[in-house]
Structure formats: structure tokens, C-alpha cells
Design a protein around this motif. Structure first.
Motif, PDB file in Angstrom:
ATOM      1  N   SER A 278       0.840  -1.197   0.000  1.00 25.36           N
ATOM      2  CA  SER A 278       0.000   0.000   0.000  1.00 25.36           C
ATOM      3  C   SER A 278       0.875   1.246   0.000  1.00 25.36           C
ATOM      4  CB  SER A 278      -0.902   0.005   1.237  1.00 25.36           C
ATOM      5  OG  SER A 278      -1.431   1.290   1.468  1.00 25.36           O
ATOM      6  N   THR A 279       0.616   2.158  -0.925  1.00 20.34           N
ATOM      7  CA  THR A 279       1.402   3.392  -0.992  1.00 20.34           C
ATOM      8  C   THR A 279       1.253   4.219   0.283  1.00 20.34           C
ATOM      9  OG1 THR A 279       1.328   3.495  -3.412  1.00 20.34           O
ATOM     10  CG2 THR A 279       1.692   5.564  -2.237  1.00 20.34           C
ATOM     11  N   SER A 280       0.038   4.306   0.811  1.00 19.62           N
ATOM     12  CA  SER A 280      -0.157   5.097   2.033  1.00 19.62           C
ATOM     13  C   SER A 280       0.567   4.464   3.224  1.00 19.62           C
ATOM     14  CB  SER A 280      -1.649   5.244   2.336  1.00 19.62           C
ATOM     15  OG  SER A 280      -2.290   3.975   2.419  1.00 19.62           O
ATOM     16  N   MET A 281       0.576   3.138   3.289  1.00 15.89           N
ATOM     17  CA  MET A 281       1.299   2.459   4.354  1.00 15.89           C
ATOM     18  C   MET A 281       2.807   2.641   4.191  1.00 15.89           C
ATOM     19  SD  MET A 281       1.267   0.627   7.067  1.00 15.89           S
ATOM     20  CE  MET A 281      -0.387  -0.066   7.150  1.00 15.89           C
ATOM     21  N   LEU A 282       3.302   2.528   2.968  1.00 17.92           N
ATOM     22  CA  LEU A 282       4.721   2.724   2.718  1.00 17.92           C
ATOM     23  C   LEU A 282       5.164   4.134   3.117  1.00 17.92           C
ATOM     24  CD1 LEU A 282       4.951   0.926  -0.742  1.00 17.92           C
ATOM     25  CD2 LEU A 282       6.010   0.149   1.392  1.00 17.92           C
ATOM     26  N   LYS A 283       4.265   5.095   2.931  1.00 21.58           N
ATOM     27  CA  LYS A 283       4.582   6.469   3.341  1.00 21.58           C
ATOM     28  C   LYS A 283       4.710   6.563   4.853  1.00 21.58           C
ATOM     29  CE  LYS A 283       3.112  11.260   2.669  1.00 21.58           C
ATOM     30  NZ  LYS A 283       2.099  12.146   2.034  1.00 21.58           N
ATOM     31  N   GLU A 321      -2.716   0.339   9.968  1.00 19.51           N
ATOM     32  CA  GLU A 321      -3.023  -0.473   8.785  1.00 19.51           C
ATOM     33  C   GLU A 321      -4.521  -0.751   8.695  1.00 19.51           C
ATOM     34  OE1 GLU A 321      -0.896  -4.273   6.851  1.00 19.51           O
ATOM     35  OE2 GLU A 321      -2.058  -4.750   8.662  1.00 19.51           O
ATOM     36  N   THR A 322      -5.126  -0.321   7.605  1.00 19.64           N
ATOM     37  CA  THR A 322      -6.556  -0.544   7.388  1.00 19.64           C
ATOM     38  C   THR A 322      -6.763  -1.843   6.630  1.00 19.64           C
ATOM     39  OG1 THR A 322      -6.578   0.611   5.258  1.00 19.64           O
ATOM     40  CG2 THR A 322      -6.926   1.950   7.260  1.00 19.64           C
ATOM     41  N   GLU A 327      -5.300  -5.387   2.083  1.00 15.46           N
ATOM     42  CA  GLU A 327      -5.690  -6.002   0.810  1.00 15.46           C
ATOM     43  C   GLU A 327      -4.730  -5.590  -0.305  1.00 15.46           C
ATOM     44  OE1 GLU A 327      -7.857  -8.324   0.289  1.00 15.46           O
ATOM     45  OE2 GLU A 327      -8.662  -8.340   2.338  1.00 15.46           O
ATOM     46  N   ASP A 328      -4.213  -4.363  -0.239  1.00 12.33           N
ATOM     47  CA  ASP A 328      -3.216  -3.937  -1.222  1.00 12.33           C
ATOM     48  C   ASP A 328      -1.965  -4.811  -1.140  1.00 12.33           C
ATOM     49  OD1 ASP A 328      -4.759  -1.899  -2.256  1.00 12.33           O
ATOM     50  OD2 ASP A 328      -3.812  -0.313  -1.076  1.00 12.33           O
ATOM     51  N   THR A 329      -1.588  -5.203   0.065  1.00 13.26           N
ATOM     52  CA  THR A 329      -0.425  -6.086   0.232  1.00 13.26           C
ATOM     53  C   THR A 329      -0.694  -7.441  -0.410  1.00 13.26           C
ATOM     54  OG1 THR A 329       0.380  -4.996   2.232  1.00 13.26           O
ATOM     55  CG2 THR A 329       0.998  -7.299   1.930  1.00 13.26           C
ATOM     56  N   ASP A 373      -2.322 -14.809   9.031  1.00  8.10           N
ATOM     57  CA  ASP A 373      -2.688 -16.131   8.523  1.00  8.10           C
ATOM     58  C   ASP A 373      -3.078 -16.052   7.047  1.00  8.10           C
ATOM     59  OD1 ASP A 373      -3.399 -19.016   8.986  1.00  8.10           O
ATOM     60  OD2 ASP A 373      -5.379 -18.248   8.398  1.00  8.10           O
ATOM     61  N   ARG A 374      -3.822 -15.028   6.689  1.00  9.47           N
ATOM     62  CA  ARG A 374      -4.214 -14.871   5.280  1.00  9.47           C
ATOM     63  C   ARG A 374      -2.994 -14.621   4.400  1.00  9.47           C
ATOM     64  NH1 ARG A 374      -8.384 -10.498   3.987  1.00  9.47           N
ATOM     65  NH2 ARG A 374      -8.200 -11.517   1.945  1.00  9.47           N
ATOM     66  N   LEU A 375      -2.065 -13.802   4.898  1.00 10.38           N
ATOM     67  CA  LEU A 375      -0.862 -13.511   4.118  1.00 10.38           C
ATOM     68  C   LEU A 375      -0.029 -14.763   3.911  1.00 10.38           C
ATOM     69  CD1 LEU A 375       1.076 -11.451   2.795  1.00 10.38           C
ATOM     70  CD2 LEU A 375       2.118 -11.162   5.058  1.00 10.38           C
ATOM     71  N   VAL A 376       0.171 -15.528   4.964  1.00 11.43           N
ATOM     72  CA  VAL A 376       0.954 -16.757   4.846  1.00 11.43           C
ATOM     73  C   VAL A 376       0.323 -17.697   3.828  1.00 11.43           C
ATOM     74  CG1 VAL A 376       1.696 -18.844   6.060  1.00 11.43           C
ATOM     75  CG2 VAL A 376       1.963 -16.601   7.153  1.00 11.43           C
ATOM     76  N   ARG A 377      -0.992 -17.872   3.906  1.00 12.56           N
ATOM     77  CA  ARG A 377      -1.658 -18.781   2.967  1.00 12.56           C
ATOM     78  C   ARG A 377      -1.548 -18.271   1.533  1.00 12.56           C
ATOM     79  NH1 ARG A 377      -6.787 -18.639   3.720  1.00 12.56           N
ATOM     80  NH2 ARG A 377      -6.996 -17.397   5.642  1.00 12.56           N
TER      81      ARG A 377
END
Length: 463
Positions: A278-283, A321-322, A327-329, A373-377
Motif C-alpha cells: 500500500s502506498t499510504s502504508m509505505l509512506k 493499517e486498514t 488487501e493492497d499487500t 494467517d491470510r498472508l501466509v496462505r
């Protein structure tokens, strides 16, 4: 960890004075591994004998990581456990990033510790140990921007490749990261000094090197950049594989990518930390690139280097983190299709800007756990799909070690795939061509297709 160095045989009429023994337990990244090798080298040069277990060692050093809180908690617990291995005169020291961050506080938390030494203080270890024998306690955590340990010969305990620091410290100030506070400002070694060390590695019988730096591709010694370094190291006679870690997406210039593509020894794998899609998160993380910048970097590398494998780092649950940013990740993982990833739940580190963010930005633990868990899967699923598509391919492995099951050998391909093969342990250190026959989703099994034996000899470990 290597076995103790053997003492030379002496005539029967001479009574040898036993050398003091030293055991180093290493936590954290490859830079810590390289630092432990430097410490061993420094201490061996001053008469110490390395041992591979703490039982009864004269000196026990714990080389630490500070990147996440649980790493420090684990070390504090381990220091307590090590008391049972101590003799009455054993000296215990804590070195590395946690030592740098906590300083004298380590002495308060573990009163049997005599030394606390940061990454720039290893040169003083022999003198500090002499002082500790007199009952003194020391904290050595000053930064030294000139320190590269050029005159210290590392005692390598990695059998088939060499970790070679080319840069220390970091000038990026990512809001979650403790490294600038534990390793100081960025500084690079001279290219000629790095090449000299690589030549020494070849003389020891190794043919793969891994160049290390906190943002390794920002390397610049005042006259040469990372592209120059890759070409210089990659053309050292006897080197067959060049790897590096960890780069920063901002520092992949066209020169660097061209050097990667045109230097045959540079492997077709890049570990490219993403942290968030996410661009906003990276900022908020102060990563200094956007989602689009990251994708553009990936596209340039893949256009120049066919078959490039990409791995990455990802943080879940960074403050604020929203659901949309998470979801962007996930969507960026699907778009890039990483071969693998190191995935972490956010851990606040004292002194970093992230700890000063509004408390209401803190993500509840259950939300972080669900997202993780979602990211790992997602990442593991993509990796499995990628690997299933590779079955039947033939590739060259450098055989690294005996696999955990004790029956197969474990090798690594140029694009960083882990492959288990049936072969005799005598083949560790050799290059072996195999056909990929199966995958667990994370690793492969393979069958040798050639008996041509090209050996990368194991180094001679001198005292």
C-alpha cells in the motif's frame, strides 16, 4: 557451528598450555553470522580455541539481534539457561545489536554477564576479556564510522559459501526499524579491500560469496558504486556464484541492473524487501517508494534478467493499517508472484518513530493474527504454484549440507531454490546437476543426472 580447532602436536618433552576456549552463539541475520566469524577470527589470533558447545567453555559470547522484541526476550531467557554451563571462572558476554541497543541495562538484567559489546567494538574483545578476568565489567557501544575490520581474518564456519560484509550501518530511517540505532550510519568498504577478501575466500576453496549490507545496493566507496562492485567480485578467478542481501528498491539503478544481467556469476535471485503493498502504508513506514515504484523496479529487473526469482519481506499490523491497505499487500503479492517471503507481525522497538504514533493506530492482536494467517496462505499458495510449474526442469545445485532427515543432501540452485537429493555426504561442496522430481510446495526433491564432479573444496580451517 564448526568443531574446535585442533592443536598442533608437540614433542613429549614439552607441556602445552591449554588455550582458553570460546563459544559464540549467534542470533539474527547473515550480518550477525559474519560478525561472529570476525569475532572468532580476532580471538583465535589471540590464542583462543573455538568450541562448538557452551559446556565448560572459558568464554561464552551471545551475538544478538534487536530487530523484534521476541528476539531480545529469547536472548534474555537464553542467558539464564547458559548459567548451568559456566565454570566458576567462565566469562559471559553479550554482543551485537541487542547489546548496542540496551547497553549497561543488560548487566542489570543478567548479573553473570561481564561484557556488553556493540558491532563496532569487536576489535577490543581480547583486552575486554583480560579485564573481565580481573573482575571488571565493560560496556563498549560507541560507534566507529571507520571500522571495517580490514585486518581481521574471519574464521568461517560456513562450509560452502562466504558471507562478506561490504557495507555497515544504514542512512534510511524507516519508522519501524532499529538498525540505524544499533549499527550506526551507512559506510562502505573500499572496493579493492572487498576484492582482496574474495580472492582469499577462493584460496580457501570456496566459490560462492554473499555480499552483505543493510541496503547493500546503495554501496559506494567514494569512487565505485554497487554495479562496479558486482562486476569486480563477479570476475574474480575461481568465483562461480555471487549473491547479495539485502537491497533497497530505491537503489536499483539501471547500472546495477545491467551489471546483474551481464555478469554471469551473479545469481538470478533478488531478495527485494517490500514491507507493504500500500502506498499510504509505505509512506507511514518512510520507505521512500510507492506501490507503483516497487512494481516498476520489479518490471525493469525481470525484463533484464529472464527467470529472475524474487523473495521479499512483509510486515503485518503496522500502526494504522486498514483493511484496504492490507488487501493492497495481498494483491501486490499476487501481482509479483514472489517465490517466497519472510513475513512478520509488527513489533514496536523502543526509540523508533513508530512507537510515537497515536495509540489508537495500534492494530488489535486478533486482527493482526487473522491478517497474518491470510498472508501466509497467500504467499505459500503462490510459491507452491510456482514450484509445481518447475517440475521436470534441470538445474545446477551447490550441495550445502546433510538435510534434516539425515538421509538426503540439501543443495541450492542459482535462483535460490532448495533441493533435496540422494547422494553421499562426500559430495557436500560439489556442484551437481539434477532434475526436479517433486515439491512440498516450499522445497524440491531432485535426481542427479550427471556424475561429472566439480568440487568447491571445503576451506582449510587453520588455528
Amino acid at each position: 557451528m564448526s568443531a574446535p580447532l585442533s592443536l598442533p602436536e608437540l614433542p613429549d618433552t614439552v607441556t602445552a598450555t591449554p588455550r582458553p576456549t570460546v563459544y559464540i552463539e549467534t542470533y539474527g541475520c547473515q550480518m550477525n553470522v559474519a560478525d561472529s566469524e570476525l569475532m572468532y577470527g580476532k580471538l583465535v589470533a589471540h590464542g583462543y580455541a573455538p568450541v562448538d558447545a557452551p559446556d565448560g567453555a572459558d568464554v561464552i559470547l551471545v551475538n544478538t539481534c534487536a530487530i523484534r522484541e521476541n528476539a531480545e526476550t529469547r536472548v534474555i531467557g537464553r542467558l539464564g539457561e547458559l548459567r548451568r554451563f559456566m565454570k566458576p571462572d567462565t566469562i559471559v558476554g553479550v554482543t551485537g545489536c541487542m547489546a548496542q541497543r540496551l547497553g549497561a541495562r543488560v548487566l542489570d538484567q543478567a548479573r553473570h554477564v561481564s561484557l556488553v559489546v556493540g558491532p563496532d567494538g569487536y576489535r577490543a574483545l581480547p583486552a575486554l576479556l583480560d579485564g573481565a578476568r580481573r573482575g571488571e565489567k565493560f560496556t563498549a557501544t560507541d560507534f566507529d564510522i571507520e571500522e571495517h575490520y580490514e585486518d581481521v581474518v574471519a574464521r568461517r564456519f560456513e562450509g560452502v559459501k562466504a558471507w562478506i560484509p561490504v557495507q555497515r550501518g544504514c542512512d534510511y530511517r524507516c519508522t519501524y526499524c532499529i538498525v540505524p540505532f544499533t549499527r550506526g550510519p551507512e559506510r562502505s568498504r573500499k572496493l579493492a579491500d572487498v576484492v582482496r577478501e574474495v580472492q582469499q575466500v577462493v584460496e580457501q576453496g570456496l566459490s560462492e560469496v554473499v555480499l552483505l549490507g543493510q541496503t547493500v545496493n546503495s554501496y559506494h566507496d567514494g569512487a565505485h558504486d554497487f554495479a562496479d562492485l558486482l562486476r569486480a567480485v563477479g570476475t574474480v578467478d575461481g568465483i562461480r556464484r555471487v549473491r547479495y542481501t539485502s537491497p533497497h528498491p530505491n537503489d536499483f539503478s539501471d547500472r546495477v541492473i545491467e551489471a546483474m544481467a551481464t555478469t554471469p556469476t551473479v545469481c538470478e535471485h533478488v531478495h527485494l524487501p517490500m514491507q507493504s503493498g500500500s502506498t499510504s502504508m509505505l509512506k507511514r513506514m518512510l520507505r521512500r517508494y510507492s506501490r507503483e515504484d516497487y512494481l516498476e523496479c520489479v518490471a525493469r529487473m525481470r525484463a533484464a534478467i529472464p527467470g529472475l526469482a524474487l523473495t521479499t519481506d512483509i510486515i503485518v499490523g503496522f500502526p494504522g493499517e486498514t483493511d484496504e491497505e492490507f488487501e493492497d499487500t495481498l494483491s501486490l503479492c499476487r501481482e509479483v508472484r514472489f517465490d517466497d517471503a519472510f513475513m512478520f507481525k509488527f513489533s514496536a522497538r523502543e526509540g523508533t518513530p513508530a512507537t510515537r504514533m497515536p495509540p489508537e493506530w495500534t492494530i488489535p492482536d486478533d486482527v493482526v493474527a487473522t491478517r497474518f494467517d491470510r498472508l501466509v496462505r497467500t504467499v505459500r499458495g503462490i510459491s507452491r504454484e510456482n514450484n509445481l510449474g518447475r517440475l521436470g526442469e534441470t538445474m545446477e545445485l551447490l550441495i550445502e549440507k546433510v538435510a534434516r532427515d539425515g538421509e538426503l543432501l540439501q543443495g541450492r540452485s542459482r535462483d535460490f531454490k532448495t533441493v533435496m537429493v540422494p547422494a553421499d555426504a562426500a559430495r557436500i561442496g560439489e556442484y551437481l546437476t539434477v532434475t526436479l522430481t517433486g515439491t512440498t510446495g516450499a522445497t524440491f526433491t531432485g535426481t542427479p543426472v550427471t556424475e561429472r564432479r566439480e568440487r568447491a573444496p571445503l576451506p582449510m580451517m587453520g588455528a
